[in-house]
Design a protein around this motif. Sequence first.
Motif, short mmCIF file in Angstrom:
data_model
loop_
_atom_site.label_atom_id
_atom_site.label_comp_id
_atom_site.label_asym_id
_atom_site.label_seq_id
_atom_site.Cartn_x
_atom_site.Cartn_y
_atom_site.Cartn_z
N MET B 1 1.25 7.76 2.56
CA MET B 1 1.79 6.41 2.39
C MET B 1 3.13 6.47 1.67
SD MET B 1 0.01 3.20 0.49
CE MET B 1 -1.61 3.81 0.85
N GLY B 2 4.08 5.79 2.20
CA GLY B 2 5.41 5.82 1.59
C GLY B 2 5.47 4.91 0.38
N ARG B 3 6.60 5.00 -0.29
CA ARG B 3 6.76 4.21 -1.50
C ARG B 3 6.76 2.70 -1.19
NH1 ARG B 3 11.25 6.53 -4.92
NH2 ARG B 3 9.60 8.04 -5.25
N ALA B 4 7.44 2.35 -0.10
CA ALA B 4 7.54 0.93 0.25
C ALA B 4 6.15 0.36 0.52
CB ALA B 4 8.44 0.75 1.46
N GLN B 5 5.38 1.13 1.31
CA GLN B 5 4.03 0.66 1.64
C GLN B 5 3.18 0.52 0.38
OE1 GLN B 5 3.26 3.56 4.74
NE2 GLN B 5 1.81 2.10 5.62
N TYR B 6 3.32 1.53 -0.49
CA TYR B 6 2.54 1.50 -1.72
C TYR B 6 2.92 0.28 -2.56
CZ TYR B 6 0.80 2.76 -6.31
OH TYR B 6 0.16 2.74 -7.52
N THR B 7 4.23 0.03 -2.65
CA THR B 7 4.70 -1.12 -3.41
C THR B 7 4.10 -2.41 -2.87
OG1 THR B 7 6.76 0.08 -3.63
CG2 THR B 7 6.77 -2.21 -4.34
N ARG B 9 1.39 -2.74 -1.17
CA ARG B 9 -0.04 -2.81 -1.44
C ARG B 9 -0.32 -3.21 -2.89
NH1 ARG B 9 -3.81 2.22 -0.41
NH2 ARG B 9 -4.76 1.71 -2.41
N ARG B 10 0.47 -2.67 -3.81
CA ARG B 10 0.29 -3.02 -5.21
C ARG B 10 0.54 -4.51 -5.42
NH1 ARG B 10 -1.93 -2.89 -8.42
NH2 ARG B 10 -1.55 -1.99 -10.44
N ILE B 11 1.58 -5.03 -4.75
CA ILE B 11 1.90 -6.45 -4.91
C ILE B 11 0.76 -7.31 -4.35
CG2 ILE B 11 3.46 -8.28 -4.13
CD1 ILE B 11 5.71 -6.16 -4.32
N LEU B 12 0.21 -6.89 -3.21
CA LEU B 12 -0.91 -7.64 -2.63
C LEU B 12 -2.12 -7.60 -3.55
CD1 LEU B 12 -0.69 -6.81 1.17
CD2 LEU B 12 -0.04 -8.91 -0.03
N GLN B 13 -2.32 -6.45 -4.21
CA GLN B 13 -3.46 -6.34 -5.13
C GLN B 13 -3.30 -7.26 -6.33
OE1 GLN B 13 -3.63 -2.20 -6.00
NE2 GLN B 13 -5.25 -1.80 -4.51
N ALA B 14 -2.05 -7.59 -6.64
CA ALA B 14 -1.80 -8.45 -7.80
C ALA B 14 -2.16 -9.90 -7.51
CB ALA B 14 -0.34 -8.35 -8.22
#
Lengths: 346, 332
Positions: B1-7, B9-14
């Motif tokens: 998973m790339g950084r953008a995707q991870y970012t 996903r983190r935002i969605l988790q928030a």
Amino acid sequence: MATTPDIENEPSPDREFNEEPAAEQPKARVGWQYTLSQVRRDPTAMSGLVVIGVATLVAVVSFVDGVLFAYLAGFGAFASLGVEQYAIAEALWVSPIAETGAPILRPPAFLTNELYPGEPGTLAHPLGTDHRGRDLLVRLFYGTRIAITVGIVSTGLAMVLGMVVGSVAGYYGGLVDDALMRGAETLYAIPFLVLVIVFMVAFGRNLTFAMIGVGVATIPTFARLIRSRVLSVREEEYVDAARAAGVRDRNIIMRHVIPNSFAPVLVQATLQVGVSILIVAGLSFLGYGAQPPTPSWGQMLSNSRDYMLPNPWFSIWPGLAILATVVGFNLLGDGLRDALDPRINN
Amino acid sequence: MGRAQYTIRRILQAVPVLLGVAAITYFLMEAMPGDPVSIMLGPSPSAAQAEAIRAKYGLNRPVWVRFLNYLIDAVRLDLGQSIYYKVPVTRKIAERLPVTLLLLASSFTFAILTAVPLGIISAKRRNKPTDHVSRVVALLGVSTPSFWIGLMLIIVFAYRLDVLPATNLILPWAPVGSVDGADSRVDVLAAAGRHLLLPTLSLGTLQMAALTRIERSSMLEVLGQEYVKLARAYGVSEFTILRKHAFRNAQLPLITLLGLQLTSAIGGAVLTETVFSINGMGRLIITAINNQDFALVTGTTLVFGFVFVVGVIVTDLSYAYVDPRVTFEEAE
């Protein structure tokens, strides 16, 4: 070492053939006895324990002092010693809330302040008086009761609830885990002080709800800790063995997971009492704590804000009392961690 | 998973966390005794007046409908109307948030700049006098109420020595003309710095102490690693070991703690703003609570939650910059 005290303390069947002295048997690294033996060896933990002991003693005495002095007074009457003992008892007891007409904002003994230049304080009020002429030492003394009670009760509440949430989340995993941990994260996302104040506004602006509020807001701390312990203990072979032997989940959590989390929970709880004392002091400072005239350290600090120029001592003492008490819990917590963490031990 | 995707996903988790924050505050405020209508109209409003107000603010609908509407409005950056200030909540927050962010930024900067060197020196000189001093300082720092530090600083520096101001915070972005004796932006910045000094020390001491402790223990752990021993055996200088091998590896726990400290720092900001009479978010929420300003309390708390969530995401992402070994595969 992941063993339960039951297994460790079981007498070995071939003890009689064992040449080694019993003292070299490995000791269980869990349970009260082990903890106490470690604490006794650790000067940090011991000094913390002494501070806490003194604070607790002061708190307990201030709980019973009314009864105590009433008893003394009554005793004087029964012994037909006339008014003398009654007078002594009355003279000794200083009410923390009654305004006695003493001069206000007096400096501590032997010191002066801007209100009383050239007129140093006396031993009648060793730490001086507040803006209503009440004795600061007496009020400080009674404030201990609130600090210690609130710290211990709220932490105890958080610990019990956090253990339940954390062990359930960690043991069952999956959706249950996700739901509970997102909940904990949510509680964590609201600043502690704000959460407790909103909670108190909703349910009641008194000390009981301050304790419950701080306790509830602290649940995530313990839930996370227990959950991470559960996740590691769950993978241990003896838990597999227990499960294979048909031991029920609840019993596995109670008999294996919780005892194995004893050390970190104890450390966290000790440190948390200090944190809770700081938070409740902050709450009282903002007017959300013990309501006047009941003395609490935070409230004394709040009162003192208007008199920092004429009598700075009024602001200094309650802060020092908070500092000393919280240092006590932090010393004990640090000492316990050093004593109970095998990694540091080795 | 790339950084953008991870970012992403983190935002969605928030999102669920923010929903939760909104729900907790909204329903706690709902449980609050007292009727907003009587706050607006006084103790005994006429029935018609009360009904009109209820209809105007939508108070006659069921609570879950109002909550859903609140959420929909919140997404459109409409957090409702402040009953106390009689302006939109977002306007009030936009006015106060920069002040609190400034206070948080300055105290975290102070904390990091003092804690990292203190922690490293402490670890390098373990059990020597320097270590003992720094440990005592850290212990006292985590045990002292931040607002009391504020009071003591005011007594010493504002009242006794009279060298630093205790109130009337000047903001660095204040118009030049509005600041006494300031002829240029530099003057304003200098005045702002002087005004920020005491609140920063008051709020930052706790963070500083907590970070020093974690920096010390983390550094001790890294310095005990095999690769450090190996480097030493090869005759690499201690300074080079610190700079090239130990430093970056020791910063991970510090970064984690930084994110988590944000929530306690915001709580501390409420107290610090009270002590120094700073008109930031902290005093705003206290005013809102004391005046039962429903929308303002919920809105402010939501923004606090938002600041916290952003802080945690930023710390998560910054792992990768500090430690190239961190891949986003294993990250939660």
